[in-house]
Motif scaffolding. Structure first.
Motif, PDB file in Angstrom:
ATOM      1  N   CYS A 176      -7.064  -1.144  33.417  1.00 11.37           N
ATOM      2  CA  CYS A 176      -7.709  -0.195  34.322  1.00 11.37           C
ATOM      3  C   CYS A 176      -7.991   1.118  33.601  1.00 11.37           C
ATOM      4  CB  CYS A 176      -6.850   0.040  35.557  1.00 11.37           C
ATOM      5  SG  CYS A 176      -5.292   0.879  35.216  1.00 11.37           S
ATOM      6  N   LEU A 177      -8.706   1.996  34.282  1.00 15.58           N
ATOM      7  CA  LEU A 177      -9.062   3.301  33.751  1.00 15.58           C
ATOM      8  C   LEU A 177      -8.104   4.348  34.317  1.00 15.58           C
ATOM      9  CD1 LEU A 177     -12.948   3.093  34.193  1.00 15.58           C
ATOM     10  CD2 LEU A 177     -11.590   2.468  32.192  1.00 15.58           C
ATOM     11  N   ARG A 192     -11.734   3.723  24.716  1.00 11.35           N
ATOM     12  CA  ARG A 192     -12.435   4.767  25.465  1.00 11.35           C
ATOM     13  C   ARG A 192     -13.758   4.181  25.927  1.00 11.35           C
ATOM     14  NH1 ARG A 192     -11.664   9.692  28.098  1.00 11.35           N
ATOM     15  NH2 ARG A 192     -13.503  11.015  27.915  1.00 11.35           N
ATOM     16  N   GLU A 193     -13.931   4.043  27.244  1.00 11.90           N
ATOM     17  CA  GLU A 193     -15.179   3.487  27.767  1.00 11.90           C
ATOM     18  C   GLU A 193     -16.171   4.613  28.031  1.00 11.90           C
ATOM     19  OE1 GLU A 193     -16.699   0.027  30.727  1.00 11.90           O
ATOM     20  OE2 GLU A 193     -15.009   1.213  31.430  1.00 11.90           O
ATOM     21  N   PRO A 235     -10.916   7.005  37.968  1.00 11.83           N
ATOM     22  CA  PRO A 235     -11.680   7.939  37.130  1.00 11.83           C
ATOM     23  C   PRO A 235     -13.142   8.066  37.516  1.00 11.83           C
ATOM     24  CG  PRO A 235     -10.262   6.577  35.774  1.00 11.83           C
ATOM     25  CD  PRO A 235     -10.240   5.990  37.154  1.00 11.83           C
ATOM     26  N   MET A 236     -13.695   7.068  38.211  1.00 14.03           N
ATOM     27  CA  MET A 236     -15.086   7.203  38.632  1.00 14.03           C
ATOM     28  C   MET A 236     -15.270   8.422  39.524  1.00 14.03           C
ATOM     29  SD  MET A 236     -17.038   5.068  37.208  1.00 14.03           S
ATOM     30  CE  MET A 236     -18.460   5.384  38.244  1.00 14.03           C
ATOM     31  N   ILE A 237     -14.248   8.761  40.273  1.00 14.98           N
ATOM     32  CA  ILE A 237     -14.329   9.955  41.118  1.00 14.98           C
ATOM     33  C   ILE A 237     -14.429  11.204  40.246  1.00 14.98           C
ATOM     34  CG2 ILE A 237     -13.127  11.340  42.835  1.00 14.98           C
ATOM     35  CD1 ILE A 237     -11.796   8.825  43.830  1.00 14.98           C
ATOM     36  N   ALA A 238     -13.589  11.242  39.199  1.00 14.77           N
ATOM     37  CA  ALA A 238     -13.596  12.406  38.306  1.00 14.77           C
ATOM     38  C   ALA A 238     -14.935  12.530  37.584  1.00 14.77           C
ATOM     39  CB  ALA A 238     -12.456  12.302  37.303  1.00 14.77           C
ATOM     40  N   ASP A 298     -10.513   6.558  29.738  1.00 20.66           N
ATOM     41  CA  ASP A 298      -9.631   5.753  28.901  1.00 20.66           C
ATOM     42  C   ASP A 298      -9.183   4.505  29.648  1.00 20.66           C
ATOM     43  OD1 ASP A 298      -9.796   7.615  26.896  1.00 20.66           O
ATOM     44  OD2 ASP A 298      -7.957   8.668  27.461  1.00 20.66           O
ATOM     45  N   ALA A 299      -9.289   3.365  28.978  1.00 16.88           N
ATOM     46  CA  ALA A 299      -8.812   2.099  29.532  1.00 16.88           C
ATOM     47  C   ALA A 299      -7.415   1.812  28.992  1.00 16.88           C
ATOM     48  CB  ALA A 299      -9.765   0.965  29.165  1.00 16.88           C
ATOM     49  N   TYR A 300      -6.534   1.346  29.875  1.00 19.14           N
ATOM     50  CA  TYR A 300      -5.154   1.041  29.503  1.00 19.14           C
ATOM     51  C   TYR A 300      -4.786  -0.384  29.916  1.00 19.14           C
ATOM     52  CZ  TYR A 300      -4.157   5.991  28.545  1.00 19.14           C
ATOM     53  OH  TYR A 300      -4.151   7.261  28.026  1.00 19.14           O
ATOM     54  N   PHE A 301      -3.836  -0.944  29.177  1.00 18.32           N
ATOM     55  CA  PHE A 301      -3.229  -2.238  29.518  1.00 18.32           C
ATOM     56  C   PHE A 301      -1.902  -1.939  30.182  1.00 18.32           C
ATOM     57  CE2 PHE A 301      -0.438  -5.836  28.013  1.00 18.32           C
ATOM     58  CZ  PHE A 301      -0.967  -6.790  28.877  1.00 18.32           C
ATOM     59  N   LEU A 302      -1.731  -2.382  31.444  1.00 23.02           N
ATOM     60  CA  LEU A 302      -0.566  -2.033  32.237  1.00 23.02           C
ATOM     61  C   LEU A 302       0.361  -3.229  32.435  1.00 23.02           C
ATOM     62  CD1 LEU A 302      -2.248   0.504  32.824  1.00 23.02           C
ATOM     63  CD2 LEU A 302      -1.562   0.298  35.239  1.00 23.02           C
TER      64      LEU A 302
END
Length: 336
Positions: A176-177, A192-193, A235-238, A298-302
């Motif tokens: 997710c971002l 980084r997308e 993050p789309m909101i930001a 930024d995309a992360y693996f959770l």
């Protein structure tokens, strides 16, 4: 995976928050297995109609199953009407128990395996829509070669729902971002997308190179539904609010492909991941130069360190982290 027939039953015990249902209660001891499965799907889909589609049954059957479960348990599980879908305290308690029950059922086959090459089971991954992760693609290929009996399931959700699912142990892995790593979860930076502001070929701004940000703020906007109604984790909101866009929203969808379709049709401008526009024809969408190379997330693996992984899930994590993530150049990681 397959489930017992409609006549199967299992004992269930959970705390409602207002009192504990006794295991000796005959209704609970003979609770129908498939009623619990139906309830869990309803909660996951947040819709009777969508649950019916997923279970390949008619909507009245799902409604009847929910009513029967509530009658059996003697309490309301979901408050629902045309504008809201909210779990009651008892419903949330049952959801947690059901999630744990079915997670353990899925791992039965894995625990009975005696050889690594005989691993079976399913690995579930949550991801935001259209996220290009080369490491994941390579991990999937290696999983297929090494463990052909393991099945992979990838579900799409917004970042906020993915974080919630990982935190509540509803899924083992998520991409997710995020604006920053979260406490309590293992958050490994992936990439980084890049995002851009786009318009369609019929839009008045198409082809213009002198568009100001102030002019864009007056334009009709096409939004991701999660960006409209999601939480602060999205993050789309930001990206949208940071650019001052979206005050006049004329189209929305929770699916990137449909947002892209609306933008391409000239309905309005919108923010899209740059990678998602490359398969399209060169004339269908046009990147507006304003804020070019300045929009990104930024995309992360959770993962959740408290989640007990099955053998199949451990095999995937080993392939992804040990062979792919650790080999990623340090320069690819953002400075923190």
């Amino acid at each position: 995976m397959s489930f017992p027939s409609q006549s199967a039953s299992i004992p269930v015990q959970f705390c409602s928050g207002a009192g504990e249902l006794s295991r000796s209660d005959a209704r609970i001891q003979h609770l129908n297995w498939n009623l619990l499965r139906t309830f869990l799907v309803i909660v996951e889909e947040r819709s009777i109609t969508k649950a019916a589609d997923r279970l390949f049954v008619r909507q009245p059957s799902v409604t009847a199953a929910l009513q029967k479960l509530e009658e059996t348990l003697g309490c309301q599980l979901i408050q629902r009407d045309s504008r809201r879908f909210v779990l009651t305290v008892q419903g949330e308690a049952l959801r947690q128990e059901c999630a744990e029950i079915f997670l353990r059922v899925e791992r039965i086959g894995e625990r009975l395996s005696t050889k690594e090459d005989d691993l079976t089971g399913q690995v579930r991954i949550l991801t935001v829509t259209n996220l290009a992760v080369p490491q994941l693609d390579q991990a999937l290929r290696q999983m297929r070669r090494r463990h052909p009996s393991i099945t992979m399931r990838i579900d799409v959700a917004n970042s906020q729902d993915i974080v919630r699912a990982i935190a509540q142990k509803q899924a083992p892995f998520g991409f997710c971002l995020l604006s920053k790593p979260l406490a309590g979860l293992d958050c490994k930076f992936v990439l980084r997308e890049k995002f851009g502001i786009y318009c369609g070929a019929s839009h008045p701004l198409y082809g213009r190179t002198d568009v100001s940000l102030e002019e864009l703020r007056q334009e009709a906007f096409v939004a991701f539904t999660c960006g409209q109604h999601g939480g602060a984790l999205e993050p789309m909101i930001a990206l949208r609010d940071g650019a001052g866009l979206g005050t006049w929203t004329v189209g929305e969808s929770p699916h990137l492909e449909e947002v892209r379709r609306l933008i391409a049709a000239g309905i309005g401008i919108g923010i899209l991941p740059v990678d998602s526009t490359r398969p399209l024809g060169s004339d269908e969408l046009r990147l507006i130069p304003a804020l070019q190379d300045r929009l990104g997330a930024d995309a992360y693996f959770l993962t959740n360190p408290d989640t007990e992984l099955g053998a199949a899930e451990r095999a995937f994590l080993s392939i992804y982290e040990n062979e792919l993530f650790d080999a990623q150049p340090a320069a690819d990681h953002p400075a923190r």
